[in-house]
Write a protein that holds these residues in place. Sequence first.
Motif, mmCIF file in Angstrom:
data_model
loop_
_atom_site.group_PDB
_atom_site.id
_atom_site.type_symbol
_atom_site.label_atom_id
_atom_site.label_comp_id
_atom_site.label_asym_id
_atom_site.label_seq_id
_atom_site.Cartn_x
_atom_site.Cartn_y
_atom_site.Cartn_z
ATOM 1 N N SER A 590 17.413 -37.306 40.558
ATOM 2 C CA SER A 590 17.589 -36.350 41.655
ATOM 3 C C SER A 590 19.068 -36.159 41.970
ATOM 4 O O SER A 590 19.530 -35.032 42.199
ATOM 5 C CB SER A 590 16.833 -36.848 42.884
ATOM 6 N N TRP A 591 19.815 -37.255 41.974
ATOM 7 C CA TRP A 591 21.256 -37.168 42.272
ATOM 8 C C TRP A 591 21.994 -36.401 41.172
ATOM 9 O O TRP A 591 22.827 -35.535 41.462
ATOM 10 C CB TRP A 591 21.805 -38.596 42.419
ATOM 11 N N CYS A 592 21.698 -36.677 39.928
ATOM 12 C CA CYS A 592 22.417 -36.056 38.809
ATOM 13 C C CYS A 592 21.830 -34.699 38.408
ATOM 14 O O CYS A 592 22.312 -34.090 37.443
ATOM 15 C CB CYS A 592 22.410 -36.991 37.599
ATOM 16 N N ARG A 593 20.780 -34.265 39.107
ATOM 17 C CA ARG A 593 20.212 -32.934 38.901
ATOM 18 C C ARG A 593 19.731 -32.723 37.464
ATOM 19 O O ARG A 593 20.102 -31.764 36.791
ATOM 20 C CB ARG A 593 21.219 -31.848 39.271
ATOM 21 N N ILE A 594 18.929 -33.644 37.013
ATOM 22 C CA ILE A 594 18.317 -33.531 35.693
ATOM 23 C C ILE A 594 16.818 -33.719 35.853
ATOM 24 O O ILE A 594 16.344 -34.256 36.874
ATOM 25 C CB ILE A 594 18.877 -34.580 34.713
ATOM 26 N N PRO A 595 16.032 -33.297 34.881
ATOM 27 C CA PRO A 595 14.585 -33.485 34.978
ATOM 28 C C PRO A 595 14.232 -34.967 35.019
ATOM 29 O O PRO A 595 14.998 -35.828 34.600
ATOM 30 C CB PRO A 595 14.053 -32.815 33.704
ATOM 31 N N ASN A 596 13.048 -35.256 35.524
ATOM 32 C CA ASN A 596 12.593 -36.644 35.567
ATOM 33 C C ASN A 596 12.558 -37.232 34.150
ATOM 34 O O ASN A 596 12.140 -36.569 33.209
ATOM 35 C CB ASN A 596 11.200 -36.729 36.189
ATOM 36 N N ILE A 597 13.013 -38.458 34.061
ATOM 37 C CA ILE A 597 13.067 -39.111 32.760
ATOM 38 C C ILE A 597 11.900 -40.074 32.624
ATOM 39 O O ILE A 597 11.462 -40.698 33.595
ATOM 40 C CB ILE A 597 14.409 -39.854 32.562
ATOM 41 N N PHE A 598 11.404 -40.194 31.410
ATOM 42 C CA PHE A 598 10.312 -41.108 31.109
ATOM 43 C C PHE A 598 10.796 -42.047 30.008
ATOM 44 O O PHE A 598 11.093 -41.610 28.898
ATOM 45 C CB PHE A 598 9.065 -40.338 30.669
ATOM 46 N N VAL A 599 10.902 -43.309 30.345
ATOM 47 C CA VAL A 599 11.416 -44.298 29.404
ATOM 48 C C VAL A 599 10.411 -45.424 29.277
ATOM 49 O O VAL A 599 9.674 -45.742 30.223
ATOM 50 C CB VAL A 599 12.784 -44.853 29.866
ATOM 51 N N PHE A 600 10.368 -46.040 28.083
ATOM 52 C CA PHE A 600 9.412 -47.107 27.824
ATOM 53 C C PHE A 600 10.081 -48.384 27.317
ATOM 54 O O PHE A 600 9.401 -49.377 27.074
ATOM 55 C CB PHE A 600 8.384 -46.632 26.791
ATOM 56 N N SER A 601 11.407 -48.341 27.166
ATOM 57 C CA SER A 601 12.140 -49.521 26.711
ATOM 58 C C SER A 601 13.589 -49.391 27.156
ATOM 59 O O SER A 601 14.038 -48.314 27.576
ATOM 60 C CB SER A 601 12.062 -49.671 25.191
ATOM 61 N N VAL A 602 14.319 -50.494 27.041
ATOM 62 C CA VAL A 602 15.742 -50.463 27.392
ATOM 63 C C VAL A 602 16.499 -49.556 26.438
ATOM 64 O O VAL A 602 17.445 -48.860 26.840
ATOM 65 C CB VAL A 602 16.327 -51.892 27.373
ATOM 66 N N ARG A 603 16.088 -49.507 25.200
ATOM 67 C CA ARG A 603 16.753 -48.618 24.242
ATOM 68 C C ARG A 603 16.610 -47.161 24.650
ATOM 69 O O ARG A 603 17.551 -46.367 24.508
ATOM 70 C CB ARG A 603 16.201 -48.838 22.836
ATOM 71 N N ASP A 604 15.445 -46.794 25.163
ATOM 72 C CA ASP A 604 15.262 -45.429 25.658
ATOM 73 C C ASP A 604 16.221 -45.141 26.804
ATOM 74 O O ASP A 604 16.770 -44.033 26.918
ATOM 75 C CB ASP A 604 13.822 -45.227 26.132
ATOM 76 N N ILE A 605 16.444 -46.137 27.643
ATOM 77 C CA ILE A 605 17.305 -45.932 28.812
ATOM 78 C C ILE A 605 18.760 -45.728 28.392
ATOM 79 O O ILE A 605 19.437 -44.811 28.881
ATOM 80 C CB ILE A 605 17.188 -47.140 29.772
ATOM 81 N N VAL A 606 19.274 -46.572 27.487
ATOM 82 C CA VAL A 606 20.696 -46.513 27.130
ATOM 83 C C VAL A 606 21.022 -45.312 26.245
ATOM 84 O O VAL A 606 22.197 -45.003 26.044
ATOM 85 C CB VAL A 606 21.140 -47.817 26.436
ATOM 86 N N THR A 607 19.988 -44.629 25.729
ATOM 87 C CA THR A 607 20.233 -43.431 24.909
ATOM 88 C C THR A 607 19.797 -42.147 25.601
ATOM 89 O O THR A 607 19.897 -41.076 25.012
ATOM 90 C CB THR A 607 19.491 -43.552 23.570
ATOM 91 N N ILE A 608 19.331 -42.234 26.837
ATOM 92 C CA ILE A 608 18.788 -41.059 27.520
ATOM 93 C C ILE A 608 19.855 -40.005 27.797
ATOM 94 O O ILE A 608 19.558 -38.817 27.900
ATOM 95 C CB ILE A 608 18.092 -41.502 28.839
ATOM 96 N N HIS A 609 21.122 -40.435 27.896
ATOM 97 C CA HIS A 609 22.189 -39.473 28.202
ATOM 98 C C HIS A 609 22.391 -38.455 27.089
ATOM 99 O O HIS A 609 22.995 -37.398 27.313
ATOM 100 C CB HIS A 609 23.503 -40.209 28.463
ATOM 101 N N GLN A 610 21.888 -38.754 25.905
ATOM 102 C CA GLN A 610 22.056 -37.842 24.783
ATOM 103 C C GLN A 610 21.009 -36.729 24.756
ATOM 104 O O GLN A 610 21.148 -35.779 23.990
ATOM 105 C CB GLN A 610 21.996 -38.626 23.469
ATOM 106 N N SER A 611 19.963 -36.848 25.574
ATOM 107 C CA SER A 611 18.848 -35.891 25.482
ATOM 108 C C SER A 611 18.472 -35.232 26.797
ATOM 109 O O SER A 611 17.393 -34.654 26.912
ATOM 110 C CB SER A 611 17.612 -36.603 24.911
ATOM 111 N N VAL A 612 19.345 -35.320 27.807
ATOM 112 C CA VAL A 612 19.016 -34.711 29.104
ATOM 113 C C VAL A 612 19.710 -33.370 29.304
ATOM 114 O O VAL A 612 19.593 -32.769 30.380
ATOM 115 C CB VAL A 612 19.378 -35.664 30.257
ATOM 116 N N GLY A 613 20.466 -32.906 28.322
ATOM 117 C CA GLY A 613 21.079 -31.591 28.407
ATOM 118 C C GLY A 613 22.448 -31.545 29.053
ATOM 119 O O GLY A 613 23.002 -30.456 29.243
ATOM 120 N N LEU A 614 23.027 -32.692 29.397
ATOM 121 C CA LEU A 614 24.361 -32.708 29.987
ATOM 122 C C LEU A 614 25.419 -32.642 28.901
ATOM 123 O O LEU A 614 25.225 -33.134 27.786
ATOM 124 C CB LEU A 614 24.560 -33.967 30.827
ATOM 125 N N LYS A 615 26.568 -32.059 29.259
ATOM 126 C CA LYS A 615 27.660 -31.929 28.305
ATOM 127 C C LYS A 615 28.986 -32.300 28.968
ATOM 128 O O LYS A 615 29.110 -32.282 30.195
ATOM 129 C CB LYS A 615 27.737 -30.502 27.750
#
Length: 684
Positions: A590-615
């Motif tokens: 909500s703070w970073c104004r991106i869609p809700n993220i769905f993660v299932f492992s720590v690896r998903d979390i540390v790589t999520i910045h590559q797939s949320v559309g931010l540049k």
Amino acid sequence: MVINGVTSESQSAFISGRYILDGPLIINEVLAWSRCVGKSLFLFKIDFEKAYDNVHWEFLIGVMRQMGFPDRWCNWIYGVLSSASSSVLVNGSPTIEFECTKGIRQGDPLSPFLFILVMEALSGLFRKASDIGVFKGIQLPNGGPILTHLLYADDVMVMGEWEDTNFKSVMRMLRVFYLCSGLKINIHKSSLFGTGISREMIKDQAESMRCKFGDIPFIYLGLKVGANMNRISNWEPVKDIFRTRLSKWKSQVLSMGGRVTLIKSVLESLPTYYFSLYKAPAKIINDLEAMIKKFLWGGNLEVRKVHWVAWEKVTCNKKNGGLGIKKLNVSNSALLLKWVWRYRVETSAFWRQIIDSIHWSKKKWGSIPFNSRFTGTWKNLVKHEFNKKVEGRRMNELMRGKLGNGKSIRFWVDIWLGEEALKDKYPNLFKLELDKLVTVADRCVFQGENADGFWNKVYASSVGSVIAEKEDCLININNVVLSGDQDKWQWLGDDSGLYTVKAAKLWLQKEEQQQVPDFVLDWCTWVPSKVNIFVWRAEMDRIATTAALERRNIQVRKKNCVFCDHEVETAEHLFSGCFFATSVWAAITSWCRIPNIFVFSVRDIVTIHQSVGLKGDKKVAFQGIIFISLWCIWKARNDRIFSEKNINVVEVVAEIKVLSFLWFRCRCKNGCIDWQSWCNFEMV
């Protein structure tokens, strides 16, 4: 340099700091050679008394003029020294200034360089005494140089044959040098060593000279020389340095990032001096690395804590999924192999002349000479180079001669034409060669009209294999063109063509680097090292969760998650499955104004910045926010367990915003942002 008509050659090369290891190497080789051939030698380590304070200006200026310094330069130096004045502070108030009438001023950055010039005069004195036969130095075999002394600043080591006349000559020369220069030796602090002589004779001679009696091995320029460094007991000084340094640090009050920084900047460097000359035994490497491991994981010399990540993983480069801590055996090998490179490029160095004279043999024609009779340092260096292979190739096989005038590259022995030495490519032809060490310039000078006649005469044989090798060799060298440039050497282990310790470490780890891991963490550049390292451990499930502790047979009272108390606490549950973590991620999205993220492992979390559309900057900032969020969730978990604090999601998110704002502003290149913009996640 010319002093009193005597040329001061390479014997004074040890004045330069880059040659500090040459002295210990030479002493080790001379001692090993003398023991093997039964030579009786002495070494006299001289200690000067108040070196800078006692130098006569007139003597210094005279030396400079004899060495060819311009008159204007000599007058400048005289003016600097003669115009010096000083005063004394009494209760904080300076007294009347008085002129300094004698000596080079201590603390003056010019003084060490001027003192070196004074010591050049002493070098010339010993050289002259050796030339006229007043002093008998050590005559090395195979036409080698005469070794009389080694110099490093004010550290002087005089050496020669064990004769009464030699000792008298040394004392007379030092007396003359004192009367001329003002430098007086402290005879009571000077030491006399001997080899091939009984201890009683050495003690008697030391008493007659009124100096100290010294035992071999001894410390010279900070290194133990004359000792068998294959023995573990001789490495105790290095281990003592580690213990002393670690005793002054408190691993409990340092973060893991701080400990990694200290290991890389300090602990890895402590044994460098010894590693640059001696091959450390495997037990010493293991003991030193054991101390590093204990410190890395928060223990000390008495207390051992859990080592969460394997040492092989820790010592990988960051690009290969590790922390970048270097293995000590790799550092040791890279430093030792540099001697092989130096032997190639420093063709006229004094230490190389010593090595060639002692280790030259008619039975072996390797590119790097060594004589197995002399069990000194050089033999261990060459054996280590021979046994150290990467992808089946030795370092020496990766060195290529780049032909210039051909005066320093040896025709048969060195690799300069093709992928192997010509002695190996044309063995039958090499057997007929009379001068096995002939240079390229001497052998290729008979090209053109006289080439066939010369080769037919020197390598005359009716054997078919010799004729075939001769024809093939002539075809190859007909394409060789000599120039007026100096010969050069290239090392194929690095793109630059030059050997460096850094490049050698990468080369030695080449086989390990080929094993590509399944995942490599993309480290965030603007968060502290402790946060990056924690995320690196969390992704591998190498943090102290209750499940991880139980796997290591460490019993805990409460196994379930401290936030939800529904499932066993694992890294995956704590950061992605628990409602506390999902609430934090909802607030972050909500703070970073991106869609809700769905993660299932720590690896998903540390790589999520590559797939949320931010540049751009937003992507860089969001990666750090994710890392800091993981850090703050873990911190909240520890506060609840150990301090019994009931921290809620709002407090954790607030802490994430504050920490990320401070670190982003202070540590990021594009961190110029105010608090309001950060709270709205608005990047310029």
